[in-house]
Design a protein around this motif. Structure first.
Motif, PDB file in Angstrom:
ATOM      1  N   ARG A  59       0.818  -1.222   0.000  1.00 24.89           N
ATOM      2  CA  ARG A  59       0.000   0.000   0.000  1.00 24.89           C
ATOM      3  C   ARG A  59       0.847   1.266   0.000  1.00 24.89           C
ATOM      4  O   ARG A  59       0.347   2.355   0.237  1.00 24.89           O
ATOM      5  N   GLN A  70      -6.548  -2.796  -6.374  1.00 31.11           N
ATOM      6  CA  GLN A  70      -7.855  -2.327  -6.801  1.00 31.11           C
ATOM      7  C   GLN A  70      -8.931  -2.748  -5.793  1.00 31.11           C
ATOM      8  O   GLN A  70      -8.684  -3.567  -4.907  1.00 31.11           O
ATOM      9  N   ARG A  71     -10.094  -2.170  -5.932  1.00 38.66           N
ATOM     10  CA  ARG A  71     -11.205  -2.396  -5.009  1.00 38.66           C
ATOM     11  C   ARG A  71     -11.764  -3.811  -5.186  1.00 38.66           C
ATOM     12  O   ARG A  71     -11.994  -4.265  -6.301  1.00 38.66           O
ATOM     13  N   LYS A  72     -12.006  -4.469  -4.062  1.00 31.89           N
ATOM     14  CA  LYS A  72     -12.618  -5.780  -4.114  1.00 31.89           C
ATOM     15  C   LYS A  72     -14.059  -5.644  -4.619  1.00 31.89           C
ATOM     16  O   LYS A  72     -14.800  -4.779  -4.156  1.00 31.89           O
ATOM     17  N   THR A  80     -16.859   2.909   1.696  1.00 28.27           N
ATOM     18  CA  THR A  80     -15.612   3.584   1.343  1.00 28.27           C
ATOM     19  C   THR A  80     -15.188   4.498   2.489  1.00 28.27           C
ATOM     20  O   THR A  80     -15.975   5.293   2.988  1.00 28.27           O
ATOM     21  N   ASP A  85      -7.979  -1.036   4.838  1.00 29.09           N
ATOM     22  CA  ASP A  85      -7.454  -1.394   3.514  1.00 29.09           C
ATOM     23  C   ASP A  85      -7.495  -2.898   3.271  1.00 29.09           C
ATOM     24  O   ASP A  85      -7.746  -3.349   2.147  1.00 29.09           O
ATOM     25  N   LEU A  88     -10.826  -3.710   1.896  1.00 30.71           N
ATOM     26  CA  LEU A  88     -11.117  -3.096   0.594  1.00 30.71           C
ATOM     27  C   LEU A  88     -10.247  -3.661  -0.519  1.00 30.71           C
ATOM     28  O   LEU A  88     -10.657  -3.711  -1.680  1.00 30.71           O
ATOM     29  N   ASP A  89      -9.034  -4.085  -0.193  1.00 30.03           N
ATOM     30  CA  ASP A  89      -8.080  -4.555  -1.191  1.00 30.03           C
ATOM     31  C   ASP A  89      -8.542  -5.832  -1.875  1.00 30.03           C
ATOM     32  O   ASP A  89      -8.919  -6.811  -1.226  1.00 30.03           O
ATOM     33  N   CYS A 424     -11.828   1.504  -8.046  1.00 26.24           N
ATOM     34  CA  CYS A 424     -11.096   2.434  -7.169  1.00 26.24           C
ATOM     35  C   CYS A 424     -11.554   2.320  -5.720  1.00 26.24           C
ATOM     36  O   CYS A 424     -12.752   2.392  -5.426  1.00 26.24           O
ATOM     37  N   LYS A 425     -10.590   2.230  -4.810  1.00 26.94           N
ATOM     38  CA  LYS A 425     -10.894   2.084  -3.384  1.00 26.94           C
ATOM     39  C   LYS A 425     -11.366   3.383  -2.742  1.00 26.94           C
ATOM     40  O   LYS A 425     -11.900   3.364  -1.643  1.00 26.94           O
TER      41      LYS A 425
END
Length: 550
Positions: A59, A70-72, A80, A85, A88-89, A424-425
């Motif tokens: 990160r 990228q966003r899971k 969000t 992280d 979200l990852d 996008c996260k």
């Protein structure tokens, strides 16, 4: 109140002797230069897989080589900013290929297309900084991708991170009949001398550069950290005016002119001086105040120029004129004549959304009708160069058959969208498909509307799609619909113009995604009904009744 020197030391400015990291990001950079992660990706992570990646690399330092997790899939916008992280990852990456000056040869474009098909599930979007972005990249494939890119002279080096990112330039540099000068040699010199160098691999934040001699001002110099803009002095010499301190995000500012005249052969050294000031005097305590625009806002252009000349160049720069005003349309969409008598053909993908197969077809057309050379623009568009005059219409037809329009509607021509919640996260709402649907519907509802009108769609407040300088800027957020449910929607900014004004927010003016098209149609119709001859949308919004803007 503490003295000024103490307050500035508290900002973590290296030039004032303060070197101790004041946040986690600064500590990560001090522990190991981001450039060093390349070796670990090749030797360790690509072989041992995602789970072997050190979190500080994953990160942090991965960005120095153009990689973001990228966003899971399946995580809604309401989460969000609230989820860690780790949740979200995804186990896949966005990978950004830097295309300095937007210049691509035929083999380079084919390589980009092949990588998209082989490693990125076909994804390949053109960004508003002339890059190509992939998604679904596995760390195991990164070394092979790098090998393929580097074999044709491309790189992901410092495409992200606290680094000097891609240098944007006019896609018609050396080609346009009306350019002030060709900035390509300066872009190449800065890239060769400084990109990937440890000298500038630890900046307070990202650093965005533009070099251009374009009369349209297609590189939007007003919102770059540093921009060199073509101008002509009293002696008739072509050179650069320098602008510093532009940027958008949550605290937008326009760049300030230094009032200098820089000859082309001096430009790389002046660029080095500007980025050195940022490295040494830039604020490193709070991430949201670490961009150079905050330093320029506090110092002013006169002091910045004084420090540049005395501490970094060791000489004074001559005063210089401001560049001429930009053209009404800053893009290069359409058919235009080149210096050599051939023509360029600029076309509009839908909000930058492309794919590997389509890029391969563009490469085919560039070879069939031109020399193979292609350019990306800072408006998420593309251009094929070197087309004989008697073949331009045939090429336009061939591109149109791929839904790549050379004479697009004003809505398609001037629409942009960021990556959005798809990958996008940071995003809160979906953007790409929403923007494409909006354009399609507006073309049906307003087929005769032909005034310049920019519609920029962003998935969060960070303004990657430049919402504050769009005629209609749409900032993604969650809103409450008529049933009281929380749904995707947008806060609306109206009447933004690059270098002139930021879009204004009308009290309470928001829309759900479902109602977006109806709102845009309504406000565009009112503008078209009320506008005076030659009156821009931005000018109309400044005089329109608030009720007409809702």
């Amino acid at each position: 109140m503490p003295p000024a020197t103490q307050r500035k030391r508290g900002e973590g400015q290296w030039a004032l002797g303060y070197r101790e990291p004041l946040n986690k990001n600064e500590e990560t950079k001090k522990n190991d230069d981001g450039l060093n992660v390349r070796r670990r990706i090749i030797d360790i992570y690509s072989k041992a897989g995602f789970d072997s990646i050190d979190p500080a690399d994953l990160r942090g330092r991965f960005r120095w080589l153009g990689l973001y997790t990228q966003r899971k899939p399946g995580i809604d916008g309401g989460k969000t900013g609230s989820l860690p992280d780790e949740e979200l990852d995804d186990r896949y990456f966005m990978l950004r290929v830097r295309i300095d000056g937007g210049q691509l040869s035929g083999p380079q474009l084919r390589t980009i297309a092949d990588i998209a098909v082989k490693y990125a599930r076909g994804t390949a979007d053109v960004t508003d900084r002339q890059n190509i972005q992939y998604h679904w990249i596995r760390v195991e494939d990164v070394p092979a991708i790098w090998e393929a890119l580097e074999a044709v002279g491309l790189s992901t080096m410092e495409a992200c991170g606290d680094t000097p990112r891609v240098i944007i330039g006019c896609p018609l540099a050396g080609i346009a009949e009306d350019e002030v000068l060709d900035a390509s040699p300066q872009i190449t010199e800065v890239y060769d001398r400084f990109i990937g160098s440890p000298e500038f691999s630890n900046l307070p934040r990202k650093f965005k550069t533009a070099f251009s001699g374009c009369t349209a001002h297609c590189t939007v110099h007003e919102i770059n950290d540093v921009a060199f803009v073509g101008t002509v002095n009293e002696a008739g010499e072509a050179g650069y005016q320098v602008f510093v301190g532009g940027g958008l995000s949550t605290n937008p500012m326009f760049a300030q002119s230094l009032g200098v005249f820089v000859r082309p052969e001096e430009a790389a050294d002046v660029w080095k001086g500007v980025i050195s000031i940022f490295r040494d005097y830039g604020y490193r305590r709070l991430r949201h105040r670490a961009r150079i625009k905050f330093l320029v806002a506090d110092w002013g252009a006169a002091r910045f120029r004084d420090v540049l000349e005395k501490e970094y160049l060791g000489r004074a720069l001559p005063d210089g004129p401001e560049p001429a005003a930009p053209l009404p349309r800053r893009d290069h969409v359409g058919i235009g004549r080149q210096q050599d008598g051939n023509f360029y053909v600029g076309f509009a993908p839908r909000v930058g959304r492309l794919n590997g197969e389509l890029l391969g077809q563009i490469a085919d057309l560039a070879e069939e009708y031109g020399s193979g050379r292609v350019r990306t623009t800072a408006e998420q568009k593309m251009i094929i160069l070197d087309v004989p005059g008697d073949r331009t219409e045939a090429l336009a037809d061939a591109l149109g058959a791929l839904d790549l329009q050379v004479r697009p509607s004003t809505f398609r021509r001037h629409a942009m969208a960021c990556t959005g919640i798809e990958y996008c996260k940071l995003a809160i709402v979906e953007t790409k498909q929403r923007a494409m649907d909006l354009v399609d519907e507006l073309e049906k509802r307003l087929p005769d509307f032909d005034q310049p009108l920019t519609i920029n769609v962003n998935g969060c407040p960070n303004a990657c799609a430049r919402i504050q300088v769009a005629d209609i800027g749409l900032k993604g957020q969650l809103v409450v619909d008529e049933n009281g449910d929380q749904v995707e929607g947008f806060q609306i900014h109206l009447g933004g113009q690059v270098g002139a004004s930021f879009g204004k927010k009308v009290r309470g003016l928001k829309t759900t995604s479902a109602d977006l098209t109806d709102y845009v149609e309504r406000v565009v119709r009112r503008y078209d009904e009320q506008r005076a001859e030659g009156e821009s949308f931005a000018d109309w919004t400044r005089r329109a009744d608030e009720a007409d803007l809702k």
